[in-house]
Design a protein around this motif. Structure first.
Motif, PDB file in Angstrom:
ATOM      1  N   ASP A  70      37.444  42.752  49.867  1.00  0.00           N
ATOM      2  CA  ASP A  70      37.804  41.953  50.173  1.00  0.00           C
ATOM      3  C   ASP A  70      37.155  41.036  48.789  1.00  0.00           C
ATOM      4  O   ASP A  70      36.903  42.194  47.811  1.00  0.00           O
ATOM      5  N   ILE A  71      37.415  40.178  48.578  1.00  0.00           N
ATOM      6  CA  ILE A  71      37.357  39.153  47.454  1.00  0.00           C
ATOM      7  C   ILE A  71      36.298  39.563  46.687  1.00  0.00           C
ATOM      8  O   ILE A  71      36.008  39.897  45.812  1.00  0.00           O
ATOM      9  N   PRO A  72      34.718  39.469  47.832  1.00  0.00           N
ATOM     10  CA  PRO A  72      34.051  39.544  46.763  1.00  0.00           C
ATOM     11  C   PRO A  72      33.535  40.703  46.518  1.00  0.00           C
ATOM     12  O   PRO A  72      33.357  41.029  45.464  1.00  0.00           O
ATOM     13  N   THR A  73      33.920  42.253  47.381  1.00  0.00           N
ATOM     14  CA  THR A  73      33.621  43.227  47.043  1.00  0.00           C
ATOM     15  C   THR A  73      34.629  43.692  45.393  1.00  0.00           C
ATOM     16  O   THR A  73      34.226  44.583  44.496  1.00  0.00           O
ATOM     17  N   THR A  74      35.823  42.799  45.409  1.00  0.00           N
ATOM     18  CA  THR A  74      36.536  43.327  44.351  1.00  0.00           C
ATOM     19  C   THR A  74      35.550  42.621  43.150  1.00  0.00           C
ATOM     20  O   THR A  74      35.530  42.907  42.105  1.00  0.00           O
ATOM     21  N   VAL A  75      35.054  41.673  43.110  1.00  0.00           N
ATOM     22  CA  VAL A  75      34.707  41.127  41.965  1.00  0.00           C
ATOM     23  C   VAL A  75      33.136  41.568  41.878  1.00  0.00           C
ATOM     24  O   VAL A  75      33.231  41.800  40.768  1.00  0.00           O
ATOM     25  N   ARG A  76      32.194  42.275  42.512  1.00  0.00           N
ATOM     26  CA  ARG A  76      31.455  42.706  42.626  1.00  0.00           C
ATOM     27  C   ARG A  76      31.536  43.966  41.131  1.00  0.00           C
ATOM     28  O   ARG A  76      31.480  44.701  40.302  1.00  0.00           O
ATOM     29  N   ARG A  77      32.969  44.692  41.949  1.00  0.00           N
ATOM     30  CA  ARG A  77      33.725  46.018  41.232  1.00  0.00           C
ATOM     31  C   ARG A  77      33.702  45.837  40.091  1.00  0.00           C
ATOM     32  O   ARG A  77      33.865  46.106  38.831  1.00  0.00           O
ATOM     33  N   GLU A  78      34.813  45.377  39.999  1.00  0.00           N
ATOM     34  CA  GLU A  78      35.214  44.849  38.683  1.00  0.00           C
ATOM     35  C   GLU A  78      34.444  43.767  37.793  1.00  0.00           C
ATOM     36  O   GLU A  78      34.666  44.528  36.543  1.00  0.00           O
ATOM     37  N   LEU A  79      33.568  43.037  37.951  1.00  0.00           N
ATOM     38  CA  LEU A  79      32.595  42.646  37.038  1.00  0.00           C
ATOM     39  C   LEU A  79      31.475  44.002  36.254  1.00  0.00           C
ATOM     40  O   LEU A  79      31.698  43.674  35.105  1.00  0.00           O
TER      41      LEU A  79
END
Length: 164
Positions: A70-79
């Motif tokens: 989901d978007i929050p998981t992607t944000v965490r990973r990409e950061l």
């Protein structure tokens, strides 16, 4: 098609496989890809930007949503991958950017969020990132920036929530 016919006409078989491959690729690549841009805020109010390896321009960290994320998981990973920073919380949705030409590589839909972050800036993905730096909002690099990130930052700094 039987085995004998297959052996006698490899050109036709190759052409059929190519058509099937084109159809599959068309289905996959004729739909926009979903990604994120993150406006990472440090506790001192600075915004973290990366310098991309592919074009040498400043950009917001972010990337494509992986299958099953989901978007929050992607944000965490990409950061973490691009800056070494840890997500504390997503503060707000800045916008959704979907212009077909916003990313020169592909048609992508970008969900942009403001995120409170912490930690030590460190490049984890050297294949994508040349440099990481934190800027006060008043000293953000001017255009050109990668993709449409300058617009995303200007919308953010103006307090807008954008659907474009």
């Amino acid at each position: 098609m039987n085995v004998i016919a297959f052996l006698k006409s490899p050109f036709q078989t190759t052409r059929s496989l190519w058509r099937i491959g084109q159809t599959v690729l068309g289905i996959i690549f004729r739909h926009p890809i979903t990604g994120t841009s993150i406006i990472p805020l440090l506790s001192d109010g600075k915004i973290v930007l990366i310098r991309r390896r592919d074009d040498g321009l400043w950009a917001l960290p972010g990337g494509m949503v992986d299958w099953g994320e989901d978007i929050p998981t992607t944000v965490r990973r990409e950061l973490l991958e691009e800056t070494g920073l840890e997500l504390i919380k997503i503060r707000r949705l800045v916008g959704v950017y979907s212009a077909p030409d916003r990313d020169p590589r592909i048609h992508s839909i970008c969900v942009v969020v403001e995120a409170e972050v912490q930690g030590t800036m460190e490049i984890h993905d050297t294949s994508e990132v040349l440099e990481i730096k934190a800027f006060y909002p008043s000293s953000i690099p001017q255009e050109p920036m990668s993709h449409d990130h300058y617009r995303q930052l200007q919308d953010y700094l103006s307090g807008l929530t954008t659907l474009a």
